[in-house]
Every structure is written in structure tokens, then in C-alpha cells.
Design a protein around this motif. Structure first.
Motif, PDB file in Angstrom:
ATOM      1  N   ARG A 639       0.891  -1.328   0.074  1.00 21.01           N
ATOM      2  CA  ARG A 639       0.042  -0.207  -0.004  1.00 21.01           C
ATOM      3  C   ARG A 639       0.972   1.178  -0.070  1.00 21.01           C
ATOM      4  N   VAL A 640       0.808   2.034  -1.207  1.00 13.78           N
ATOM      5  CA  VAL A 640       1.554   3.226  -0.991  1.00 13.78           C
ATOM      6  C   VAL A 640       0.561   4.431  -0.974  1.00 13.78           C
ATOM      7  N   PHE A 641       1.095   5.428   0.226  1.00 13.62           N
ATOM      8  CA  PHE A 641       0.565   6.366   0.614  1.00 13.62           C
ATOM      9  C   PHE A 641       1.028   7.773   0.140  1.00 13.62           C
ATOM     10  N   THR A 642       0.621   8.317  -0.649  1.00  9.70           N
ATOM     11  CA  THR A 642       1.110   9.486  -1.594  1.00  9.70           C
ATOM     12  C   THR A 642       0.917  10.734  -0.507  1.00  9.70           C
ATOM     13  N   TYR A 643       2.104  11.521  -0.690  1.00  8.35           N
ATOM     14  CA  TYR A 643       2.160  13.118  -0.004  1.00  8.35           C
ATOM     15  C   TYR A 643       2.473  13.940  -0.835  1.00  8.35           C
ATOM     16  N   PRO A 644       2.634  15.306  -0.648  1.00 11.32           N
ATOM     17  CA  PRO A 644       2.852  16.240  -1.613  1.00 11.32           C
ATOM     18  C   PRO A 644       4.334  16.097  -2.009  1.00 11.32           C
ATOM     19  N   GLU A 645       4.806  16.911  -3.279  1.00 15.70           N
ATOM     20  CA  GLU A 645       6.140  16.594  -3.667  1.00 15.70           C
ATOM     21  C   GLU A 645       6.385  15.192  -3.946  1.00 15.70           C
ATOM     22  N   SER A 646       5.416  14.496  -4.283  1.00 16.38           N
ATOM     23  CA  SER A 646       5.595  13.038  -4.530  1.00 16.38           C
ATOM     24  C   SER A 646       6.265  12.193  -3.558  1.00 16.38           C
ATOM     25  N   ALA A 647       6.413  12.488  -2.389  1.00 18.91           N
ATOM     26  CA  ALA A 647       6.795  11.524  -1.311  1.00 18.91           C
ATOM     27  C   ALA A 647       5.867  10.673  -0.976  1.00 18.91           C
ATOM     28  N   CYS A 648       6.370   9.456  -0.504  1.00 18.37           N
ATOM     29  CA  CYS A 648       5.364   8.391  -0.253  1.00 18.37           C
ATOM     30  C   CYS A 648       5.710   7.583   0.788  1.00 18.37           C
ATOM     31  N   ALA A 649       4.654   7.117   1.579  1.00 16.03           N
ATOM     32  CA  ALA A 649       5.164   6.158   2.541  1.00 16.03           C
ATOM     33  C   ALA A 649       4.549   4.743   2.159  1.00 16.03           C
ATOM     34  N   VAL A 650       5.533   3.839   2.112  1.00 15.27           N
ATOM     35  CA  VAL A 650       5.059   2.434   1.535  1.00 15.27           C
ATOM     36  C   VAL A 650       5.178   1.417   2.717  1.00 15.27           C
ATOM     37  N   TRP A 651       4.057   0.718   2.809  1.00 11.06           N
ATOM     38  CA  TRP A 651       3.752  -0.358   3.453  1.00 11.06           C
ATOM     39  C   TRP A 651       3.650  -1.571   2.922  1.00 11.06           C
ATOM     40  N   ILE A 652       4.269  -2.659   3.169  1.00  9.27           N
ATOM     41  CA  ILE A 652       4.370  -4.150   2.789  1.00  9.27           C
ATOM     42  C   ILE A 652       4.069  -4.957   3.810  1.00  9.27           C
ATOM     43  N   MET A 653       3.101  -5.822   3.529  1.00  4.68           N
ATOM     44  CA  MET A 653       2.969  -6.992   4.643  1.00  4.68           C
ATOM     45  C   MET A 653       3.368  -8.509   3.818  1.00  4.68           C
ATOM     46  N   PHE A 654       4.217  -9.123   4.204  1.00  4.36           N
ATOM     47  CA  PHE A 654       4.070 -10.581   3.960  1.00  4.36           C
ATOM     48  C   PHE A 654       3.356 -11.500   4.695  1.00  4.36           C
ATOM     49  N   ALA A 655       2.625 -12.428   4.445  1.00  7.51           N
ATOM     50  CA  ALA A 655       2.007 -13.326   5.315  1.00  7.51           C
ATOM     51  C   ALA A 655       2.065 -14.727   4.405  1.00  7.51           C
ATOM     52  N   CYS A 656       1.839 -15.752   5.515  1.00  5.32           N
ATOM     53  CA  CYS A 656       1.867 -17.082   4.998  1.00  5.32           C
ATOM     54  C   CYS A 656       0.844 -17.982   5.854  1.00  5.32           C
ATOM     55  N   LYS A 657      -0.005 -18.953   5.329  1.00  5.37           N
ATOM     56  CA  LYS A 657      -0.794 -19.860   6.180  1.00  5.37           C
ATOM     57  C   LYS A 657      -0.198 -21.200   5.854  1.00  5.37           C
ATOM     58  N   TYR A 658      -0.320 -22.067   6.885  1.00  2.44           N
ATOM     59  CA  TYR A 658       0.192 -23.584   6.524  1.00  2.44           C
ATOM     60  C   TYR A 658      -0.436 -24.492   7.678  1.00  2.44           C
ATOM     61  N   ARG A 659      -0.443 -25.685   7.222  1.00  2.00           N
ATOM     62  CA  ARG A 659      -1.095 -26.787   8.134  1.00  2.00           C
ATOM     63  C   ARG A 659       0.090 -27.165   9.164  1.00  2.00           C
TER      64      ARG A 659
END
Length: 662
Positions: A639-659
Motif C-alpha cells: 500500500r503506497v500512501f502519497t504525500y505532497p512533492e511525490s513523497a510516499c510512505a510504502v507499507w508492505i506485509m508478507f504473510a503465509c498460512k500453512y497446516r
């Protein structure tokens, strides 16, 4: 290819209109008469259609008609060939077509053209970029009286191919909007220069400040025909501020043309008077600052080791009063709250000024605001100055604090004083806020003292655009400081009049005006999608190298979105919300007997490969990406959150599910 009857008649109509517009019929008559006169008169033989077309071709009329007829086939093809899956977010990948804009005919404009560069010797050995190859580029950014412009990026070369024009409106605000067009004499009193900043962007998207130059444009007022050509020598920044980096060829032109130009003697006299006035004001301030410093040292000899900064060097190596780096800055509709402003400043990149050679010494370089914004990164002083300016714009009483943090490392941060006396520290690099509760060293040992949560150790001075205070309390430790700024036994003030004489806008040409903030040009949804696709490829390749297959769970990936939105909301407002719904959704998506693992991480850049390499350094993330087991399903959400001056906060989440297999 056969056309339906209505399309055929429409096409005939278009061609007919074009032929009439170009007066093709008249030109054919002329050619026909000429051909009959020259070629057929002696023999009186019949003129065939082929002969006529040959004659028209020879005279270039057929070619002219074909050039004028343009058919937009690309658009029709795009419409007919639809994607296999419906797109939920369509973005036009074509570059925007530059449209002609209406200019106000009642205002005077300066047309500034950049007609190429030369002698950029650092790029003398740079090979010619191959077609389609990503190469380093130069971008020129301009600011003039609340107007900002950016050139098209051009490949770095010894003679970069700059060919851009910028239309700058010249109007005296004090005269009002409805006033008549400014004449040459009025424009001569507009002493604001055109600030030009040259940025280099490398193949990885990293930006470097190459040069910062203040162009004196008023020489055009004394030029014949209102046109002048200038060769501008750009000097480097920081430690290279005396070294030439290249030359730009610039053409200046006034629109509409001046009815009466000034004589060069008049303009040169005006420039000399301004320089003299500026130099005198700066000299008087320097005399006052020396006197203030002597008085400050007489209070206590140990004051000479306190971090009291009265002057700081900008990117051009010019010493300027620290108060001139701050000014109330309103962000218009781009930022809504002071906390959102703090978040915006924190996502601008942090980078210490570069130093040539070792020694571990800190190179001091306080950037002008335009240089900081165009480069999109800077040192802690640049962040603190911008945050303080924005908080002042929101009506708060804000100051920049100069002091140290752990291990005596020099640092700057921002402080606000509430009307009830509450002191709040704002860390400009992270957006964190801390309430300051001073420890009273005279209290008995049994009295419980507040534990400071902030990382700051000492404070030497505080300042904004109008005030400067030196800390003259017995100890400069932040935890015991009392911020009663009216008590001159605790804080030694500088004269407000002295500060105003050199730091007020318009008083001197050495203090540049602040540029307005620009809205982001990044499409958040597209940037998020692109980065997510790249990360999926990187994860799959990484697992393939380990001999593992990869199965993605799109539904689980989508369920991670609320968590990322909640993390950004918490960073901006310090309020946590929506966690219960996220946990409930994940519990429903993970069957009994299965295990869920998630790893969120935050970046301020959009380079997927670099982000993935950083993530793998965390054992928690590596455990998810390299997960082995039964019925392993992986998920990733960006999820990229944009701010003025083309600055951005980038959030990444890796996840997994398994038996879970015991």
C-alpha cells in the motif's frame, strides 16, 4: 478491408473538408493549365488521368495532402482489443499531450528558455544511451514568485540536450490584482531572482543535488527588443561550491514586448544599490551577533561548548542567519493537520551531506527549501526547518531546537509551545511527538520524577523566523530545561528588529522566497499494484532457488489491506483503529489446524528489489518467505500512501498460512 456505408460517407466528408481547407482544387487547376500549355500545345493529344497525377506528384501536391491527413487508428485499436480481465483501475500509460494554455493578456510575462548545456565535464566519458536503455538524467527545477516549473529529464552528457521554455508571470502583488500591466520601471523593483536547481537522477532513481543558482533576470529590461541571451555558469554544492559543474545557455524574453526599455546604466545602478544595501544590513547584523555572543559567553564560560548556531551554510557555501531558513508555510489543500504535516516531512528521505574523504566529521549544509524539495531528501536540519515552517503555517508557536542526542551527536528537532504552557517536541525524521516534563533537580530524592522518552540530551538554542534564544540555564541537559522564554535569566533573546532586518522576505535578495508545495504526481493504486507484482516475482524466484513451489492466496492478500491502512493512520494521528476487524477476518480465512504468520514493514521508497533485500535481512520475514510445510499459501500486500512533492510512505506485509504438523 470494407467499411460500412455510413463510415465511408463520413470518411469522404473528412477528406473533402481537408481538400477545401488546403485549396487543393485551385492548385490542381493551376497544374492542369500549366501541363496543357507546356506539354500538349504542339501535338494537341489527349491528357490522361495518369499524366495529371504524375504532374501533381512532381510538384509535391499529393505529398502535401497526405501529410495533412492524419488518421487516429491507434485509439480505435485500443478500444477494440480489450484485456482478458476487466481493469478496476485504468491508467493512461501514454505521456500527456502538452496543450496550449491561455495566458493572461493583462499581465507581463518573462519567457525563459533553456537552450542546451555545455562543459559538464564530469560526464565527458559518458557513453551515448542506447534506445530504450535506462540512463542517468538531469532535471532542472525553477521557482519564481510562487510559481514552480520542472523541465523534461534529459540524459546526462557533457552537452546535455536541454530544450525547455518556462513562462513566468511578473506582477507586483502590492499593486492588487486589477492593476495595469507592470512597466519596466516597476519590474526593476521586483528584486526576486529566478531560483534554478539542477538535480541528477541515477539509474536506480536516487537523486543528487548538482547545482543551485539564483538568476538575475532583470538584465532583459535593458536589452534591445526585450530579448537577451545569457551563459550561466553553474557551480557545485557543499564542498564543491567553488568548482564549475557546467554552463547553461539561457534566453530571456519579455511578453508583451516592452514599449520602452531601460538603459543599462539604470539597471546596473539599481543592482549596485541593492547589493550595497544588502551588504550593509548583513554587516550590521554580524556586528550585533558578535556583541550578543560576547555577552552570552560572559554569563558563564562553559557556554562556549554549547551548540548555539547563529549562522549556517547553505548548499552554495553562503553563510546565512539560521532564522532565514524558516518562514510560515501554508500547504493549501495538500495537508490538513499539523500531525499530517509531521508525517509528510518524515517520509522525505534522510541523507547526511556528502563528505569527500574520511575522518567521520559532519559536513554542514543547510539546504534552501527548493533544493530540499526537488531532491526529495536532506539532512535533519532540512527536515526540522520544513516542519517548523509548516507548523507555523498552521498557527502554532514553533521553534527549531539545536542540541545533541546520545553520544553528543549534533541534532535538530522542533518544539511547540501551547497556550497552557505545554511543551511538545516533534522529531522531524520520524514524526514522533513527545511531551516535555522537566525534572526539578532540587526536589528531595523520594519525589518521583518523570522519565523522558525523547532521545535528546542537550539543547543550546531555539529559533524561528522572528526569534532566537540562547540557553543560559546552569545545565543545558534537556530533561532539566525550563522553557519559560520570557525569563531572560534562562533564555537570552536576540533583538527581534535585528533578526527582521536580515530575515524578512523582500528585505534582501540573499534570502530566497519559499516555494509553494506541489501535489503528488504518483498514482497510489498503480504504484501499489506495480510494486506488489514485482515483489511476487521476486518471492517466487527466491523460493524457486530454494527448491520450493509458490502458491499465492489472493483473498488473504486482500485481507491484509486494513492492517496497512491502520498502520499509516497510527503514524499520522497516533490513534490505532480497525485492529479488531482485521484479526477477525484473518481468523475466518485461516482454517482450524493452520498457522498464520504476518510481517509488516515500512519504507519511504518504491524500489521493490531494494525493499525485498532489506526484508530478507529480518529473520521473521525470511521465515515467512522461505516457509516450508503442508498446504503453504503465501500472501503479500503493498500500500503506497502519497504525500505532497511525490513523497510516499510504502507499507508492505508478507504473510503465509500453512497446516501445522506436530
Amino acid at each position: 478491408m470494407s467499411l460500412p456505408p455510413e463510415k465511408a460517407s463520413e470518411l469522404k466528408q473528412i477528406i473533402h473538408q481537408q481538400l477545401v481547407k488546403m485549396d487543393v482544387h485551385g492548385r490542381i487547376r493551376e497544374v492542369l493549365a500549366e501541363t496543357i500549355r507546356d506539354e500538349l500545345a504542339p501535338e494537341h493529344q489527349q491528357l490522361s488521368t495518369e499524366d495529371l497525377i504524375k504532374a501533381l506528384r512532381q510538384r509535391g501536391i499529393v505529398d502535401d495532402v497526405m501529410k495533412e491527413l492524419k488518421f487516429a487508428t491507434d485509439v480505435d485499436e485500443k478500444e477494440t482489443t480489450s484485456a482478458p480481465k476487466p481493469s478496476t483501475h485504468f491508467v493512461d500509460r501514454e505521456p500527456p499531450v502538452l496543450k496550449k494554455t491561455n495566458i493572461d493578456p493583462t499581465r507581463r510575462h518573462l519567457y525563459l528558455q533553456v537552450l542546451g548545456g555545455k562543459a559538464f565535464l564530469e560526464h565527458l566519458q559518458e557513453p551515448e544511451p542506447l534506445p530504450g536503455q535506462i540512463c542517468s538524467t538531469f532535471t532542472l527545477c525553477l521557482h519564481f514568485r510562487n510559481q514552480r516549473f520542472r523541465s523534461k529529464p534529459v540524459p546526462c552528457a557533457c552537452e546535455p540536450d536541454f530544450h525547455d521554455g518556462f513562462l513566468l508571470e511578473v506582477h507586483k502583488d502590492s499593486l492588487g490584482d486589477g492593476s495595469k500591466m507592470v512597466d519596466a520601471t516597476t519590474m526593476l523593483s521586483v528584486c526576486d531572482p529566478v531560483h534554478m536547481v539542477l538535480i541528477k537522477t541515477d539509474t536506480f532513481g536516487e537523486t543528487t543535488l548538482v547545482a543551485s543558482y539564483f538568476l538575475e533576470w532583470r538584465s532583459v529590461l535593458a536589452a534591445e527588443n526585450g530579448i537577451t541571451n545569457i551563459a550561466v555558469e553553474l557551480l557545485g554544492v557543499g564542498t564543491e561550491s567553488k568548482v564549475s559543474v557546467g554552463v547553461l545557455n539561457i534566453r530571456l524574453e519579455m511578453y508583451p514586448q516592452l514599449s520602452k526599455t531601460l538603459s543599462p546604466e539604470v539597471t546596473n545602478t539599481q543592482f549596485a544599490l541593492e547589493r550595497q544595501k544588502t551588504a550593509e544590513k548583513e554587516r550590521l547584523f554580524l556586528v550585533y551577533a558578535k556583541q550578543w555572543w560576547r555577552e552570552y559567553l560572559q554569563i558563564r564560560p562553559t557556554h562556549n561548548v554549547r551548540l548555539v548556531k547563529i549562522f549556517a551554510q547553505d548548499e552554495n557555501g553562503v553563510n546565512r542567519p539560521v532564522c532565514s531558513y524558516i518562514r510560515p508555510l501554508r500547504a493549501g489543500r495538500l495537508l490538513d493537520t499539523p500531525r499530517q504535516a509531521a508525517r509528510f516531512v518524515s517520509v522525505l528521505g534522510y541523507e547526511r551531506a556528502p563528505v569527500i574523504g574520511g575522518g567521520g566529521g559532519k559536513q554542514e549544509q543547510w539546504c534552501t527549501l527548493l533544493a530540499f524539495l526537488c531532491r526529495n531528501k536532506g539532512d535533519c536540519e532540512d527536515h526540522a526547518n520544513l516542519l517548523c515552517s509548516l507548523l507555523l503555517g498552521f498557527g502554532l508557536e514553533a521553534f527549531v531546537c539545536a542540541g545533541t542526542k546520545a553520544k553528543g551527536v549534533p541534532h535538530t528537532w522542533v518544539m511547540t509551545c501551547g497556550t497552557d504552557g505545554t511543551i511538545t517536541f516533534w522529531e522531524s525524521l520520524t514524526g514522533h511527538r513527545y511531551i516535555h516534563r522537566p525534572i526539578n533537580p532540587d526536589d528531595p530524592p523520594l519525589v518521583e520524577q518523570p522519565k523522558p522518552l525523547y532521545p535528546y540530551r542537550t539543547i543550546g538554542c531555539i529559533f524561528n523566523h522572528q526569534k532566537f534564544f540562547g540557553n543560559c540555564q546552569p545545565s543545558d541537559a534537556v530533561e532539566v530545561c525550563v522553557f519559560d522564554l520570557h525569563d531572560e535569566s534562562k533564555w537570552k533573546p536576540m533583538s527581534g528588529e535585528a533578526i527582521k532586518s536580515v530575515c524578512s522576505p523582500g528585505t534582501t535578495s540573499s534570502v530566497p522566497l519559499f516555494p509553494p508545495l506541489c501535489a503528488s504526481t504518483i498514482d497510489a493504486a498503480v504504484a501499489s499494484n506495480d510494486m506488489e507484482v514485482q515483489l511476487r516475482v521476486l518471492v517466487s524466484e527466491h523460493r524457486k532457488d530454494l527448491g520450493l513451489s509458490t502458491v499465492w492466496d489472493d483473498h488473504l492478500s486482500y485481507l491484509l489491506s486494513p492492517a496497512l491502512a491502520a498502520y499509516e493512520l497510527e503514524r499520522t494521528t497516533s490513534i490505532s483503529a480497525g485492529n479488531e476487524e482485521f484479526q477477525d477476518a484473518v481468523r475466518r480465512a485461516v482454517p482450524d489446524g493452520h498457522t498464520f504468520k504476518g510481517f509488516p514493514i515500512h519504507f519511504v521508497y518504491r524500489n521493490a528489489r531494494r525493499a525485498f533485500a532489506t526484508c530478507l535481512r529480518s529473520p521473521f520475514c525470511e521465515e515467512i518467505v522461505c516457509c516450508r510445510g503442508d498446504q503453504v499459501r503465501l500472501a503479500v500486500r503493498v500500500r503506497v500512501f502519497t504525500y505532497p512533492e511525490s513523497a510516499c510512505a510504502v507499507w508492505i506485509m508478507f504473510a503465509c498460512k500453512y497446516r501445522s504438523v506436530l
